[in-house]
Design a protein around this motif. Structure first.
Motif, PDB file in Angstrom:
ATOM      1  N   GLY A   1       0.810  -1.210  -0.086  1.00 48.89           N
ATOM      2  CA  GLY A   1      -0.043  -0.168   0.037  1.00 48.89           C
ATOM      3  C   GLY A   1       1.009   1.117   0.048  1.00 48.89           C
ATOM      4  N   THR A   2       2.232   1.192  -0.069  1.00 40.33           N
ATOM      5  CA  THR A   2       2.944   2.340  -0.501  1.00 40.33           C
ATOM      6  C   THR A   2       3.473   2.483  -1.756  1.00 40.33           C
ATOM      7  N   GLY A   3       4.090   3.498  -1.989  1.00 41.99           N
ATOM      8  CA  GLY A   3       4.530   3.393  -3.422  1.00 41.99           C
ATOM      9  C   GLY A   3       5.605   4.689  -3.500  1.00 41.99           C
ATOM     10  N   ARG A   4       6.054   5.166  -4.795  1.00 44.98           N
ATOM     11  CA  ARG A   4       6.920   6.356  -4.969  1.00 44.98           C
ATOM     12  C   ARG A   4       6.622   6.797  -6.011  1.00 44.98           C
ATOM     13  N   LEU A   5       7.106   8.118  -6.423  1.00 50.46           N
ATOM     14  CA  LEU A   5       7.011   8.623  -7.632  1.00 50.46           C
ATOM     15  C   LEU A   5       8.250   9.720  -7.848  1.00 50.46           C
ATOM     16  N   GLY A   6       8.444   9.930  -9.062  1.00 45.46           N
ATOM     17  CA  GLY A   6       9.701  10.751  -9.374  1.00 45.46           C
ATOM     18  C   GLY A   6       9.468  11.423 -10.738  1.00 45.46           C
ATOM     19  N   PHE A   7       9.628  12.826 -10.829  1.00 43.59           N
ATOM     20  CA  PHE A   7       9.563  13.432 -12.071  1.00 43.59           C
ATOM     21  C   PHE A   7       9.876  14.806 -11.995  1.00 43.59           C
ATOM     22  N   ILE A   8      10.415  15.288 -12.938  1.00 40.75           N
ATOM     23  CA  ILE A   8      11.139  16.757 -12.832  1.00 40.75           C
ATOM     24  C   ILE A   8      11.956  16.685 -11.814  1.00 40.75           C
ATOM     25  N   ALA A   9      11.924  17.657 -10.683  1.00 40.25           N
ATOM     26  CA  ALA A   9      12.952  17.380  -9.500  1.00 40.25           C
ATOM     27  C   ALA A   9      12.324  16.971  -8.649  1.00 40.25           C
ATOM     28  N   VAL A  10      11.143  16.484  -8.561  1.00 43.20           N
ATOM     29  CA  VAL A  10      10.208  15.967  -7.596  1.00 43.20           C
ATOM     30  C   VAL A  10      10.451  14.439  -7.291  1.00 43.20           C
ATOM     31  N   GLU A  11      10.661  14.116  -5.915  1.00 43.70           N
ATOM     32  CA  GLU A  11      10.611  12.853  -5.436  1.00 43.70           C
ATOM     33  C   GLU A  11       9.646  12.589  -4.534  1.00 43.70           C
ATOM     34  N   GLY A  12       8.947  11.550  -4.349  1.00 49.03           N
ATOM     35  CA  GLY A  12       7.717  11.479  -3.412  1.00 49.03           C
ATOM     36  C   GLY A  12       7.549   9.936  -2.801  1.00 49.03           C
ATOM     37  N   TRP A  13       6.869   9.928  -1.853  1.00 51.17           N
ATOM     38  CA  TRP A  13       6.573   8.493  -1.370  1.00 51.17           C
ATOM     39  C   TRP A  13       4.880   8.736  -1.170  1.00 51.17           C
ATOM     40  N   LEU A  14       4.248   7.363  -1.578  1.00 46.95           N
ATOM     41  CA  LEU A  14       2.871   7.390  -1.487  1.00 46.95           C
ATOM     42  C   LEU A  14       2.440   6.766  -0.243  1.00 46.95           C
ATOM     43  N   ASP A  15       1.209   6.939   0.130  1.00 46.78           N
ATOM     44  CA  ASP A  15       0.503   6.240   0.854  1.00 46.78           C
ATOM     45  C   ASP A  15      -0.979   5.988   0.264  1.00 46.78           C
ATOM     46  N   CYS A  16      -1.196   4.635  -0.061  1.00 46.82           N
ATOM     47  CA  CYS A  16      -2.312   4.230  -1.168  1.00 46.82           C
ATOM     48  C   CYS A  16      -3.395   3.787  -0.492  1.00 46.82           C
ATOM     49  N   ARG A  17      -4.873   3.657  -1.048  1.00 47.45           N
ATOM     50  CA  ARG A  17      -6.060   3.236  -0.713  1.00 47.45           C
ATOM     51  C   ARG A  17      -6.514   2.803  -2.006  1.00 47.45           C
ATOM     52  N   THR A  18      -7.313   1.479  -1.878  1.00 48.76           N
ATOM     53  CA  THR A  18      -7.835   0.943  -3.020  1.00 48.76           C
ATOM     54  C   THR A  18      -9.180   1.619  -3.293  1.00 48.76           C
ATOM     55  N   VAL A  19      -9.440   1.729  -4.665  1.00 43.87           N
ATOM     56  CA  VAL A  19     -10.652   2.416  -5.066  1.00 43.87           C
ATOM     57  C   VAL A  19     -10.943   1.958  -6.520  1.00 43.87           C
ATOM     58  N   GLU A  20     -12.197   2.117  -6.540  1.00 46.71           N
ATOM     59  CA  GLU A  20     -13.040   1.932  -8.087  1.00 46.71           C
ATOM     60  C   GLU A  20     -13.169   3.305  -8.707  1.00 46.71           C
ATOM     61  N   ARG A  21     -12.657   3.594  -9.855  1.00 44.61           N
ATOM     62  CA  ARG A  21     -13.197   4.773 -10.403  1.00 44.61           C
ATOM     63  C   ARG A  21     -13.588   4.618 -11.997  1.00 44.61           C
ATOM     64  N   GLY A  22     -14.993   4.984 -12.098  1.00 51.49           N
ATOM     65  CA  GLY A  22     -15.510   4.833 -13.368  1.00 51.49           C
ATOM     66  C   GLY A  22     -15.695   3.246 -13.808  1.00 51.49           C
ATOM     67  N   GLY A  23     -15.708   2.424 -12.810  1.00 55.86           N
ATOM     68  CA  GLY A  23     -15.714   1.083 -13.041  1.00 55.86           C
ATOM     69  C   GLY A  23     -14.212   0.438 -13.126  1.00 55.86           C
ATOM     70  N   LEU A  24     -13.283   1.201 -13.078  1.00 54.45           N
ATOM     71  CA  LEU A  24     -11.874   0.756 -13.393  1.00 54.45           C
ATOM     72  C   LEU A  24     -11.226   0.584 -12.084  1.00 54.45           C
ATOM     73  N   PRO A  25     -10.354  -0.369 -11.751  1.00 56.28           N
ATOM     74  CA  PRO A  25      -9.586  -0.609 -10.595  1.00 56.28           C
ATOM     75  C   PRO A  25      -8.528   0.405 -10.234  1.00 56.28           C
ATOM     76  N   GLY A  26      -8.460   0.739  -9.048  1.00 59.31           N
ATOM     77  CA  GLY A  26      -7.159   1.811  -9.139  1.00 59.31           C
ATOM     78  C   GLY A  26      -7.253   2.010  -7.476  1.00 59.31           C
ATOM     79  N   VAL A  27      -6.283   3.342  -7.379  1.00 56.91           N
ATOM     80  CA  VAL A  27      -5.822   3.680  -6.031  1.00 56.91           C
ATOM     81  C   VAL A  27      -5.962   5.226  -6.029  1.00 56.91           C
ATOM     82  N   GLU A  28      -6.254   5.585  -4.623  1.00 57.32           N
ATOM     83  CA  GLU A  28      -6.260   7.060  -4.363  1.00 57.32           C
ATOM     84  C   GLU A  28      -5.006   7.075  -3.365  1.00 57.32           C
ATOM     85  N   PHE A  29      -4.181   8.206  -3.357  1.00 59.04           N
ATOM     86  CA  PHE A  29      -3.143   8.437  -2.505  1.00 59.04           C
ATOM     87  C   PHE A  29      -2.901   9.683  -2.156  1.00 59.04           C
ATOM     88  N   SER A  30      -2.253   9.772  -1.056  1.00 53.98           N
ATOM     89  CA  SER A  30      -1.450  10.932  -0.548  1.00 53.98           C
ATOM     90  C   SER A  30      -0.183  10.644  -0.905  1.00 53.98           C
TER      91      SER A  30
END
Length: 124
Positions: free
Chosen positions: A43-72
């Protein structure tokens, strides 16, 4: 609590190469390293783009019938503390789409494909 709503859907797990963003072009996305977003089984994760480096806290969701996650997320942008939220859905086996928001700042939609060995070669 017996159920684990943090675990992302299996199809989202792993490292994804950000191929486009509405807020920035490909050269900007890949400024420091190839742009990516990554989802882990715990349920964690990471992201990186431009000069941004980040760490995710994810929650499972469904959006428009598609499996996904929302995260801070929280991280750094050129040494400055940044944070925000976002979401991603599995559009098909090799594409995710989502949106990233910076707290009190920019936001951008994004599209990503599975990371490949060729993407690793792009790194400086």
């Amino acid at each position: 609590m017996a159920r684990n709503v943090r675990k992302p859907p299996a199809g989202l797990l792993g490292r994804w190469r950000i191929i486009s963003m509405s807020g920035w072009d490909r050269d900007a996305i890949d400024l420091v390293e190839p742009g990516f977003i990554e989802f882990a089984r715990d349920g964690t994760g990471r992201l990186g783009f431009i000069a941004v480096e980040g760490w995710l806290d994810c929650r499972t969701v469904e959006r428009g019938g598609l499996p996904g996650v929302e995260f801070s997320w929280q991280g750094v942008d050129e040494g400055d503390q940044v944070s925000g939220r976002g979401w991603a859905v599995l559009v098909d086996d090799d594409t995710i789409e989502g949106h990233l928001f910076f707290h009190l700042g920019d936001d951008s939609s994004f599209r990503a494909k599975p990371f490949t060995g060729a993407d690793e070669l792009d790194e400086p």
